[in-house]
Design an enzyme around this catalytic site. Structure first.
Site, PDB file in Angstrom:
ATOM      1  N   HIS A  86       0.712  -1.155   0.021  1.00 50.87           N
ATOM      2  CA  HIS A  86       0.137  -0.107   0.096  1.00 50.87           C
ATOM      3  C   HIS A  86       0.810   1.305   0.050  1.00 50.87           C
ATOM      4  CE1 HIS A  86       0.139   0.898   4.431  1.00 50.87           C
ATOM      5  NE2 HIS A  86       0.266  -0.333   4.449  1.00 50.87           N
ATOM      6  N   ASP A  88      -0.757   4.392   0.727  1.00 55.19           N
ATOM      7  CA  ASP A  88      -1.137   5.389   1.513  1.00 55.19           C
ATOM      8  C   ASP A  88      -0.503   5.188   2.906  1.00 55.19           C
ATOM      9  OD1 ASP A  88      -2.457   2.716   2.158  1.00 55.19           O
ATOM     10  OD2 ASP A  88      -4.192   4.064   3.164  1.00 55.19           O
ATOM     11  N   GLU A 152      -5.376   1.179   2.267  1.00 55.94           N
ATOM     12  CA  GLU A 152      -5.092  -0.089   3.297  1.00 55.94           C
ATOM     13  C   GLU A 152      -5.409   0.512   4.766  1.00 55.94           C
ATOM     14  OE1 GLU A 152      -3.420  -2.694   6.559  1.00 55.94           O
ATOM     15  OE2 GLU A 152      -2.785  -0.665   6.160  1.00 55.94           O
ATOM     16  N   GLU A 153      -4.949   1.832   5.086  1.00 55.83           N
ATOM     17  CA  GLU A 153      -4.989   2.305   6.413  1.00 55.83           C
ATOM     18  C   GLU A 153      -6.214   2.830   6.753  1.00 55.83           C
ATOM     19  OE1 GLU A 153      -2.791   1.819   8.339  1.00 55.83           O
ATOM     20  OE2 GLU A 153      -0.669   2.193   7.379  1.00 55.83           O
ATOM     21  N   ASP A 179       4.952  -5.876   4.698  1.00 55.19           N
ATOM     22  CA  ASP A 179       4.022  -5.028   5.530  1.00 55.19           C
ATOM     23  C   ASP A 179       4.139  -5.418   6.800  1.00 55.19           C
ATOM     24  OD1 ASP A 179       2.774  -2.620   5.858  1.00 55.19           O
ATOM     25  OD2 ASP A 179       0.888  -3.229   5.503  1.00 55.19           O
ATOM     26  N   HIS A 212     -24.469  22.649  34.683  1.00 52.36           N
ATOM     27  CA  HIS A 212     -23.423  23.108  35.849  1.00 52.36           C
ATOM     28  C   HIS A 212     -23.433  22.056  36.972  1.00 52.36           C
ATOM     29  CE1 HIS A 212     -22.368  25.428  39.539  1.00 52.36           C
ATOM     30  NE2 HIS A 212     -22.229  26.545  39.024  1.00 52.36           N
ATOM     31  N   SER A 398      -2.687  -6.276  11.745  1.00 54.12           N
ATOM     32  CA  SER A 398      -3.735  -6.801  10.904  1.00 54.12           C
ATOM     33  C   SER A 398      -3.497  -6.159   9.411  1.00 54.12           C
ATOM     34  CB  SER A 398      -5.138  -6.312  11.455  1.00 54.12           C
ATOM     35  OG  SER A 398      -5.384  -6.585  12.855  1.00 54.12           O
ATOM     36  N   HIS A 426       3.059   4.262  12.496  1.00 50.29           N
ATOM     37  CA  HIS A 426       1.721   5.024  13.002  1.00 50.29           C
ATOM     38  C   HIS A 426       2.164   6.097  14.096  1.00 50.29           C
ATOM     39  CE1 HIS A 426      -1.287   1.903  11.504  1.00 50.29           C
ATOM     40  NE2 HIS A 426      -0.367   1.938  10.771  1.00 50.29           N
TER      41      HIS A 426
HETATM   42  N1  BES Z   1       1.220  -2.831   8.136  1.00 51.09           N
HETATM   43  C1  BES Z   1       0.414  -2.688   9.197  1.00 51.09           C
HETATM   44  C2  BES Z   1      -0.098  -4.031   9.847  1.00 51.09           C
HETATM   45  C3  BES Z   1       1.019  -4.644  10.587  1.00 51.09           C
HETATM   46  C4  BES Z   1       1.964  -3.881  11.191  1.00 51.09           C
HETATM   47  C5  BES Z   1       0.903  -6.037  10.897  1.00 51.09           C
HETATM   48  C6  BES Z   1       3.125  -4.594  11.769  1.00 51.09           C
HETATM   49  C7  BES Z   1       1.905  -6.586  11.404  1.00 51.09           C
HETATM   50  C8  BES Z   1       3.096  -5.942  12.052  1.00 51.09           C
HETATM   51  C9  BES Z   1      -0.875  -2.143   8.471  1.00 51.09           C
HETATM   52  O1  BES Z   1      -0.649  -1.053   7.593  1.00 51.09           O
HETATM   53  C10 BES Z   1      -1.724  -1.460   9.689  1.00 51.09           C
HETATM   54  O2  BES Z   1      -1.404  -0.558  10.159  1.00 51.09           O
HETATM   55  N2  BES Z   1      -3.111  -2.123   9.734  1.00 51.09           N
HETATM   56  C11 BES Z   1      -3.920  -1.629  10.626  1.00 51.09           C
HETATM   57  C12 BES Z   1      -5.435  -2.054  10.260  1.00 51.09           C
HETATM   58  C13 BES Z   1      -6.134  -1.280   9.451  1.00 51.09           C
HETATM   59  C14 BES Z   1      -7.309  -1.890   9.091  1.00 51.09           C
HETATM   60  C15 BES Z   1      -6.252   0.191  10.025  1.00 51.09           C
HETATM   61  C16 BES Z   1      -3.680  -2.060  11.989  1.00 51.09           C
HETATM   62  O3  BES Z   1      -3.260  -3.287  12.241  1.00 51.09           O
HETATM   63  O4  BES Z   1      -4.087  -1.288  12.855  1.00 51.09           O
HETATM   64 MN    MN Z   2       0.934  -1.240   6.456  1.00 53.64          MN
HETATM   65 MN    MN Z   3      -0.336   0.971   9.078  1.00 58.97          MN
END
Ligand code: BES
Ligand code: MN
Ligand code: MN
Length: 456
Positions: A86, A88, A152-153, A179, A212, A398, A426
């Site tokens: 992804h 994004d 994806e995000e 990823d 209040h 996920s 993140h």
């Molecule tokens: N790449 C991540 C998921 C991830 C990170 C898996 C590290 C294993 C190890 C992916 O971009 C992500 O952040 N997924 C979200 C879910 C989505 C529905 C917003 C998550 O896991 O919160």
């Molecule tokens: Mn990712």
């Molecule tokens: Mn992510």
């Protein structure tokens, strides 16, 4: 291997410059004021695919952000690898916690700092450069299709529809994704499982307007207090989730398997020190590694209500809200868990308040077997490039589309990620090691080679 290393060595500066160009584009899928930027990033990838040797590459519009699709077909009798990634990124907030602006990449201490550096621009771009390398070295051993999405995000909603409507176009033998993360640079690992997700927003409504807190306080339900009480009832003293039926479908892992998993190196003291926490915290009877992989969770992501400005304001608020995510493990269903949560949460509300539950995007958990060809090929590739056999580990995060790939296309995914849990994805100051970026570019062609050989 030698040819690969030579090519990487000779081109690494350009690879990094190209990645930096991509990282400068603020392709934040959740922010609709950035729609044009998201598209710009998609176009950039499309162009890079073409420059790297793809026969075709296109930007496919969806109801949301576009999907980049490209391919290089060399022989219908050879296997086809589908690369997913992804382009994004997550919003960069809070901005003031970044040491340098999130969309002005800088290289420091052998790492590249920018939003998306690891998740997933840096990791996805390794695949495009590994493809270029195979094209230039005349060593592409099979067909390849690229599907790089821009949502994806935010839950991959439109990609799901695209996959369902384009089964023929996407026809392939295996999916490869970078990823996820590995244990450490000297301890390679391959991800064999991803958790699913149920995400809900809740609202507790008390009086019809802010009041209040002296005049009314004591006689009127305070929605913040009640929300907190309701939330705290969702876990018991052992940090076990109390939603009836929540654990019913949880995959039971045998003691042997748990013992096998426990062999993965983990330094709890270093973990606590890094996070500056006095102790770890979680479900009784499970290790930290188990709590973040084979066990489901109930986690508050945000909570708000009342007055949070400067100074004091004596107010009894009308509403309180929270965002809650539940990570799910194999056999749990996102829809069912959302339903069970909703029913339970509603039942916890005293008659003095109203409660609203709004489900957000979810996703199903996924597992990858270790005994199938593509996993074995990835293992062999990493063993060669790292000089050490990778360990199978389940991730806590996920990638909802992975379960859908299996359901709709009947394809398993190999989760060969090169990030580290310490890359601050993140978070402010997200980064990706240059070692990891280049190691990925080195390893991917070996995966292609072994996968093609082992498929014969
Ligand atoms: N790449 C991540 C998921 C991830 C990170 C898996 C590290 C294993 C190890 C992916 O971009 C992500 O952040 N997924 C979200 C879910 C989505 C529905 C917003 C998550 O896991 O919160
Ligand atoms: Mn990712
Ligand atoms: Mn992510």
């Amino acid at each position: 291997m030698e040819n690969i290393q030579q090519y990487v060595e000779a081109n690494k500066d350009r690879f990094l410059e190209e990645l930096i160009e991509l990282l400068k584009i603020p392709s934040i899928s959740a922010d609709s004021t950035k729609n044009e930027e998201v598209k710009k990033a998609g176009n950039y990838i499309k162009e890079q695919l073409l420059k790297s040797g793809a026969d075709t590459a296109e930007l496919i519009e969806t109801k949301g952000h576009p999907i980049v699709y490209g391919e290089k077909m060399i022989d219908g009798n050879l296997p086809t690898i589908l690369v997913y990634g992804h382009y994004d990124v997550q919003p960069p907030d809070p901005l003031d916690l970044w040491d340098s602006p999130p969309f002005e990449p800088v290289i420091k201490d052998g790492k590249i700092f920018a939003r998306g550096a690891c998740d997933d621009k840096g990791q996805m771009y390794m695949h495009i450069k590994a493809f270029e390398l195979m094209m230039k070295n005349n060593s592409l051993p099979c067909n390849v299709k690229f599907m790089i999405e821009g949502e994806e995000e935010v839950g991959s909603d439109n990609l799901g529809d695209f996959v369902k409507e384009n089964k023929e176009k996407l026809k392939s033998d295996v999916i490869i994704i970078s990823d996820t993360s590995m244990i450490a640079n000297d301890t390679p690992s391959i991800t064999t499982g991803l958790r699913g997700l149920s995400y809900v927003e809740v609202e507790v409504i008390g009086p019809n307007r802010d009041l209040h807190s002296g005049t009314f306080g004591g006689a009127v339900p305070n929605p913040i207090q009640i929300l907190c009480e309701m939330i705290s009832k969702c876990k018991d003293d052992d940090n076990h989730i109390t939603i009836p039926g929540f654990y019913d479908d949880v995959e039971v892992i045998s003691d042997e398997e748990r013992a096998e998993m426990a062999k993965a190196p983990f330094d709890e003291e270093a973990y606590k020190k890094d996070l500056q926490i006095g102790d770890v915290h979680g479900e009784k009877g499970y290790s930290s590694n188990e709590r973040t992989s084979i066990r489901p969770t109930f986690e508050l992501n945000g909570i708000w209500g009342g007055y949070i400005g400067e100074g004091a304001k004596t107010v009894l608020p009308s509403k309180a809200n929270a965002k809650i995510s539940m990570r799910l493990v194999p056999h749990q269903s996102s829809e069912k868990i959302t339903e069970l949560f909703t029913k339970h949460f509603m039942s916890l509300a005293p008659p003095s308040v109203k409660v609203k539950v709004t489900p957000h995007h979810g996703g199903e958990p996924a597992v990858t077997p270790t005994d199938f060809t593509a996993y074995q090929a990835a293992k062999k590739a990493m063993a060669e490039s790292f000089g050490k056999e990778p360990i199978p580990v389940r991730a806590g995060g996920s990638i909802p589309i992975v379960a859908l790939f299996e359901e709709v296309l009947g394809l398993k995914s190999v989760l060969m990620g090169f990030g580290l849990d310490s890359d601050d994805i993140h978070s402010p100051n997200e980064h990706y090691g240059i070692f990891n970026f280049l190691k990925g570019i080195e390893t991917i062609p070996l995966f292609y080679k072994y996968y093609t050989e082992m498929s014969k």
